[in-house]
Design an enzyme around this catalytic site. Sequence first.
Site: not given
Length: 239
Positions: A99-100, A103, A107
């Site tokens: 999940h991270e 991110h 980006h």
Amino acid sequence: MYMDYTYVIYVLPAILLSLIAQAMVKSRFSKYNKVLSNKNISGSQAAALLLRANGITDVRVAHISGTLTDNYNPTTKILNLSDATFSSTSIAAVGVAAHETGHAIQHNVGYGPLALRSILVPVANLGSRFGPLLAILGIAFGYSAQAESIFSICQLITNIGLVLFAASVLFYLITLPVEFDASRRALKILKETGTLNSEELSGVRKVLWAAAMTYVASALTAIGSFVRLLVLTGRRRSR
């Protein structure tokens, strides 16, 4: 005796939902944190693998203390994984790490809502800290103000507080598509890279869904609090 029911109507239900969502996250993470991945891959290893699979070479995976304090910092390009994620080989840890990583991928590709959320961070922090306080002070003093000039000043203070708080509410709303999209990307790349099998992905999906509900609850709490202030402001102006 007059009793203000606005808090019970607009805020309390969202707070209760938030408590339920937080309990659900802890429960599901605890459950799937006991299920080890078939490939015996840790959260940090999964993050590094998924970053490479997406051609991202300038993001560093780091360890931070705490439980479920995982985050991606777009400013420093550091993907921080907590104690419960970094070295654990559970499917819950791999899911959170993915999940991270989602991110970081957002980006890297210039995902609009993430960029907008990053811009709003300082304003949202200011708004969440001082917005409700200013609005409540303006409303409270406005009720007892006798002179029209004092009432106008109180109204100005209230409006400033509402504008600041609105920025915070907007931040919570923009966070929703950011978090849901990161989970979608996580499940997709875990499947495409074969990091987890279909049964393991089902468990990860349950963990990430529960985590997403905490963001929904936070957004509803912020919206409910903002609407409550608007209602109280309307009452004061019609005094």
